[in-house]
Design a protein around this motif. Structure first.
Motif, PDB file in Angstrom:
ATOM      1  N   ASP A  21      81.759 -40.687 -31.637  1.00  0.00           N
ATOM      2  CA  ASP A  21      82.260 -40.818 -30.199  1.00  0.00           C
ATOM      3  C   ASP A  21      83.047 -42.270 -30.022  1.00  0.00           C
ATOM      4  O   ASP A  21      84.338 -42.434 -29.582  1.00  0.00           O
ATOM      5  N   TYR A  58      76.120 -35.637 -17.635  1.00  0.00           N
ATOM      6  CA  TYR A  58      76.041 -34.221 -18.406  1.00  0.00           C
ATOM      7  C   TYR A  58      74.783 -34.189 -19.530  1.00  0.00           C
ATOM      8  O   TYR A  58      73.921 -33.466 -19.325  1.00  0.00           O
ATOM      9  N   PRO A 118      80.929 -38.820 -16.994  1.00  0.00           N
ATOM     10  CA  PRO A 118      80.486 -37.552 -16.999  1.00  0.00           C
ATOM     11  C   PRO A 118      79.521 -37.482 -18.407  1.00  0.00           C
ATOM     12  O   PRO A 118      78.750 -36.439 -18.391  1.00  0.00           O
ATOM     13  N   VAL A 119      79.756 -38.185 -19.476  1.00  0.00           N
ATOM     14  CA  VAL A 119      78.889 -37.871 -20.637  1.00  0.00           C
ATOM     15  C   VAL A 119      77.295 -38.421 -20.285  1.00  0.00           C
ATOM     16  O   VAL A 119      76.402 -37.935 -20.413  1.00  0.00           O
ATOM     17  N   PHE A 124      91.188 -39.838 -19.607  1.00  0.00           N
ATOM     18  CA  PHE A 124      89.955 -39.537 -18.745  1.00  0.00           C
ATOM     19  C   PHE A 124      89.587 -38.029 -19.209  1.00  0.00           C
ATOM     20  O   PHE A 124      88.603 -37.822 -19.569  1.00  0.00           O
ATOM     21  N   ILE A 125      90.782 -37.639 -18.886  1.00  0.00           N
ATOM     22  CA  ILE A 125      90.647 -35.768 -18.988  1.00  0.00           C
ATOM     23  C   ILE A 125      90.265 -35.540 -20.519  1.00  0.00           C
ATOM     24  O   ILE A 125      89.335 -34.731 -20.997  1.00  0.00           O
ATOM     25  N   SER A 176      85.434 -41.816 -19.258  1.00  0.00           N
ATOM     26  CA  SER A 176      84.663 -40.527 -19.845  1.00  0.00           C
ATOM     27  C   SER A 176      83.279 -40.796 -20.029  1.00  0.00           C
ATOM     28  O   SER A 176      82.501 -39.702 -20.266  1.00  0.00           O
ATOM     29  N   THR A 186      86.940 -36.773 -21.909  1.00  0.00           N
ATOM     30  CA  THR A 186      85.729 -36.072 -21.343  1.00  0.00           C
ATOM     31  C   THR A 186      85.567 -34.999 -22.052  1.00  0.00           C
ATOM     32  O   THR A 186      84.222 -34.556 -22.362  1.00  0.00           O
ATOM     33  N   VAL A 188      82.254 -34.269 -24.018  1.00  0.00           N
ATOM     34  CA  VAL A 188      81.242 -33.553 -23.316  1.00  0.00           C
ATOM     35  C   VAL A 188      80.965 -32.333 -23.981  1.00  0.00           C
ATOM     36  O   VAL A 188      79.852 -31.822 -24.374  1.00  0.00           O
ATOM     37  N   MET A 218      89.827 -32.401 -12.240  1.00  0.00           N
ATOM     38  CA  MET A 218      89.726 -33.451 -13.151  1.00  0.00           C
ATOM     39  C   MET A 218      90.976 -34.475 -13.137  1.00  0.00           C
ATOM     40  O   MET A 218      90.446 -35.647 -13.163  1.00  0.00           O
ATOM     41  N   SER A 274      76.261 -32.421 -28.170  1.00  0.00           N
ATOM     42  CA  SER A 274      75.866 -32.706 -26.601  1.00  0.00           C
ATOM     43  C   SER A 274      74.617 -32.190 -26.050  1.00  0.00           C
ATOM     44  O   SER A 274      73.578 -32.548 -25.713  1.00  0.00           O
TER      45      SER A 274
END
Length: 234
Positions: free
Chosen positions: A139, A164, A160-161, A103-104, A157, A107, A111, A79, A116
């Motif tokens: 969020d 996922y 990936p949301v 970002f990490i 981010s 995320t 996520v 990541m 979620s």
């Protein structure tokens, strides 16, 4: 539209992250205090989620096995490298912290969590998007603070949301055909509790008390699915 909830969630994250960059000159003391407030709220949410477990042993085993797998394949480094690749494609930020941290962190916050999964399943199974829209609002406000503090990496981010939650939603349109309701209910409760521990770790990192490689816990999620499937079968 089956992906309506996820798309609203993604749009609010992007909007929040961009708004956060506009207010990036917020005084450092205010940013720090607000970040601590978010960290405390994240920790509280994590603790609350953990108590949703009906069989805590599943959570413990999943976290242990998942962390071993995560450290072995080094999900955290993957990541981080993804964030650095994005960073290399963007202009350097004066006084910024780069893209990878934002970002990490974002995320993991956006996520991992019961909203979620439950929201995506509701969208897929019942075409009910209320949970994901509510999550999107939360969020979005969180993204404002994270972006103003951690940089533009927060906006990425949303990718990936989208992947996922979108995949869970699409999968959920078919899940009732081959997954019994009892098994699905057990998975959601134990997955929520396992995710709660990860969320708690994120809060501890945000407040500066620890430097836990939270991303390396991610393999615990499929481990939960495997364990609850075995338990249900026997």
């Amino acid at each position: 539209m089956v992906l309506y909830g996820t798309l609203v969630n993604v749009a609010l994250i992007i909007a929040g992250a961009l708004i956060g960059r506009v207010f990036k000159n917020i005084p450092d003391r205010m940013k720090q205090t607000v970040m601590y407030g978010i960290a405390l709220a994240v920790m509280a949410i994590g603790i609350q989620m953990t108590f949703e477990s009906t069989q805590l042993l599943i959570v413990i085993i999943s976290i242990v096995i998942g962390s071993v797998i995560g450290e072995w394949i080094n999900v955290d480094k993957m990541m981080e490298q993804a964030g650095k690749w994005l960073e290399s494609k963007m202009p350097a930020q004066k006084g910024g912290q780069g893209i990878s941290k934002g970002f990490i962190t974002a995320t993991m916050i956006f996520v991992i969590g019961s909203m979620s999964i439950i929201g995506a399943i509701d969208s897929g199974l019942r075409n009910d998007h209320d949970v994901l829209v509510m999550k999107g609002i939360i969020d979005g406000f969180t993204a404002i603070i994270l972006s103003s503090t951690l940089g533009i990496g927060v906006v990425f981010s949303a990718v990936p949301v989208l992947l996922y939650q979108g995949l869970i939603t699409l999968f959920s349109t078919q899940i009732s055909r081959f997954v019994p309701d009892e098994l699905l209910e057990l998975f959601i409760s134990e997955m929520t509790a396992t995710g709660g521990l990860m969320i708690l770790a994120i809060g501890l990192n945000l407040i500066g008390l620890t430097k836990i490689r939270v991303a390396n816990f991610i393999p615990a999620i499929p481990v939960v699915a495997l364990i609850v499937s075995i338990i249900y079968a026997f």
